[in-house]
Scaffold this motif. Structure first.
Motif: not given
Length: 94
Positions: A56-58, A63-68, A44-46
């Protein structure tokens, strides 16, 4: 919702065609590969967060493409997957 038309063009939800940069494509491919590996290993992400020390938020934002991700982050994620990160320079096709 956007739809991939080809490697460089995406049709947006309103029907427009937009071009994606190669950099964006490479990041997207790396993230998709990581998600595939995480799921194949039943993690899992956790689990990745706990093993890598990354919040986990990062992981979710990645995974959502919000950061490189930086190479350091990719290396920590690789270790969390019990893998090694390998970066190569490859001759360009002419």
């Amino acid at each position: 919702m956007s739809k991939l038309v080809n490697d460089y063009t995406v049709r947006t939800g309103d029907g427009r065609l937009v071009t994606r940069s190669e950099e964006h494509l490479h990041r997207e491919l790396i993230v998709k590969d990581y998600i595939r590996l995480r799921k194949e290993k039943g993690l899992t992400q956790q689990d990745i967060a706990d093993r890598s020390g990354i919040a986990r938020s990062n992981i979710s934002r990645l995974e959502k493409g919000g950061t490189t991700p930086s190479l350091e982050v990719l290396d920590r994620i690789a270790k969390a997957l019990n893998m090694e990160l390998k970066v190569q320079f490859i001759e360009e096709k002419k």
